[in-house]
Write a protein that holds these residues in place. Sequence first.
Motif, mmCIF file in Angstrom:
data_model
loop_
_atom_site.group_PDB
_atom_site.id
_atom_site.type_symbol
_atom_site.label_atom_id
_atom_site.label_comp_id
_atom_site.label_asym_id
_atom_site.label_seq_id
_atom_site.Cartn_x
_atom_site.Cartn_y
_atom_site.Cartn_z
ATOM 1 N N GLY A 100 0.701 -1.183 0.043
ATOM 2 C CA GLY A 100 -0.009 0.057 0.107
ATOM 3 C C GLY A 100 0.822 1.330 0.101
ATOM 4 N N VAL A 101 2.078 1.119 0.149
ATOM 5 C CA VAL A 101 3.196 2.053 0.149
ATOM 6 C C VAL A 101 3.796 2.441 -1.239
ATOM 7 N N PRO A 102 4.021 3.422 -1.686
ATOM 8 C CA PRO A 102 4.609 3.394 -3.040
ATOM 9 C C PRO A 102 5.853 2.966 -2.976
ATOM 10 N N LEU A 103 6.296 2.206 -4.213
ATOM 11 C CA LEU A 103 7.627 1.280 -4.209
ATOM 12 C C LEU A 103 8.671 2.299 -3.934
ATOM 13 N N ALA A 104 8.807 3.584 -4.522
ATOM 14 C CA ALA A 104 9.913 4.305 -4.092
ATOM 15 C C ALA A 104 10.026 4.700 -2.643
ATOM 16 N N VAL A 105 8.937 4.782 -1.964
ATOM 17 C CA VAL A 105 8.996 4.928 -0.363
ATOM 18 C C VAL A 105 9.523 3.757 0.260
ATOM 19 N N ARG A 106 8.972 2.667 -0.274
ATOM 20 C CA ARG A 106 9.502 1.152 0.432
ATOM 21 C C ARG A 106 11.006 1.171 0.254
ATOM 22 N N THR A 107 11.321 1.407 -0.859
ATOM 23 C CA THR A 107 12.814 1.284 -1.267
ATOM 24 C C THR A 107 13.709 2.119 -0.460
ATOM 25 N N ASP A 134 7.000 -5.285 -8.414
ATOM 26 C CA ASP A 134 6.644 -4.109 -7.171
ATOM 27 C C ASP A 134 7.202 -4.585 -5.886
ATOM 28 N N TYR A 135 8.459 -4.747 -5.936
ATOM 29 C CA TYR A 135 9.079 -5.394 -4.620
ATOM 30 C C TYR A 135 10.710 -4.902 -4.635
ATOM 31 N N TYR A 136 10.928 -4.849 -3.321
ATOM 32 C CA TYR A 136 12.478 -4.275 -3.274
ATOM 33 C C TYR A 136 12.765 -4.790 -1.777
ATOM 34 N N GLY A 137 13.872 -5.713 -1.600
ATOM 35 C CA GLY A 137 14.424 -6.116 -0.475
ATOM 36 C C GLY A 137 15.841 -6.488 -0.531
ATOM 37 N N VAL A 138 16.376 -6.548 0.625
ATOM 38 C CA VAL A 138 17.901 -6.520 0.826
ATOM 39 C C VAL A 138 17.983 -7.920 1.672
ATOM 40 N N ASN A 146 24.823 -14.950 9.544
ATOM 41 C CA ASN A 146 23.519 -15.373 9.457
ATOM 42 C C ASN A 146 22.686 -14.418 8.498
ATOM 43 N N GLU A 147 21.908 -15.307 7.499
ATOM 44 C CA GLU A 147 21.160 -14.140 6.722
ATOM 45 C C GLU A 147 19.867 -13.842 7.362
ATOM 46 N N PHE A 148 19.367 -12.632 6.850
ATOM 47 C CA PHE A 148 18.364 -12.060 7.245
ATOM 48 C C PHE A 148 17.854 -11.029 6.305
ATOM 49 N N CYS A 149 16.534 -10.585 6.273
ATOM 50 C CA CYS A 149 16.205 -10.019 4.947
ATOM 51 C C CYS A 149 15.554 -8.399 5.557
ATOM 52 N N VAL A 150 15.676 -7.556 4.830
ATOM 53 C CA VAL A 150 15.113 -6.033 5.018
ATOM 54 C C VAL A 150 14.354 -6.020 4.087
ATOM 55 N N CYS A 151 13.112 -5.594 4.242
ATOM 56 C CA CYS A 151 11.932 -5.775 3.152
ATOM 57 C C CYS A 151 10.793 -4.850 3.451
#
Length: 151
Positions: A100-107, A134-138, A146-151
Motif C-alpha cells: 500500500g506504500v509506493p515502491l519508491a518510499v518502500r525502497t 513491485d518489490y524491493y528487499g535486501v 546469519n542471513e536476514f532480510c530487510v524488506c
Amino acid sequence: MEMTLQLTIDCADPRGMVAFWTEALAYVPEPPPGGQATWRQYWLDTGVPEEELPEGAGETSESIVDPAGTGPRVWFQCVPEAKSVKNRLHLDLKVGGGRGVPLAVRTQRVTDTVDRLTGAGATVFRVMDEPGMDYYGVVLQDPEGNEFCVC
C-alpha cells in the motif's frame, strides 16, 4: 497451557551478537531476573552447577527482549562450531510498509535500514530488485554470517 516463544541463535560471540541485534531489532539486553547482578549469578542461584557454565557465560546479557513486551525473546547461544551452510530459518525485518506504500518510499525505507545495519556490522548478501516487480528487499548477513532480510 501457557507458551512463550524464544528464538535461539547459535554463535561464537554472544556479546557481539547482542550489540548488533539490539540495534537491528530496537530491542534491549535482557536484565537478569530477581535483581541479580549477572545471569551467571542467577543461574548459580537456581541450581545450575558451576561446571555446566562455560567460562564467561552469563557475565553480560546473552539475550535480548522487546522493550514493548510483544516480540519474542532472542537468546544467543555460544557454540564452538562456525556457521557453515545457509540458514534454515531467518528473520524478515519488514520496514517498507507493504504494497500500500509506493515502491519508491518502500525502497528508501529499506535502503535507510540497510545503511544503518551495515554501519552496525552487517554485510549485504543480495539485493532483491527484479525489473517489473513491485518489490524491493535486501538480504544481509549479521556479523557471524546469519542471513536476514530487510524488506
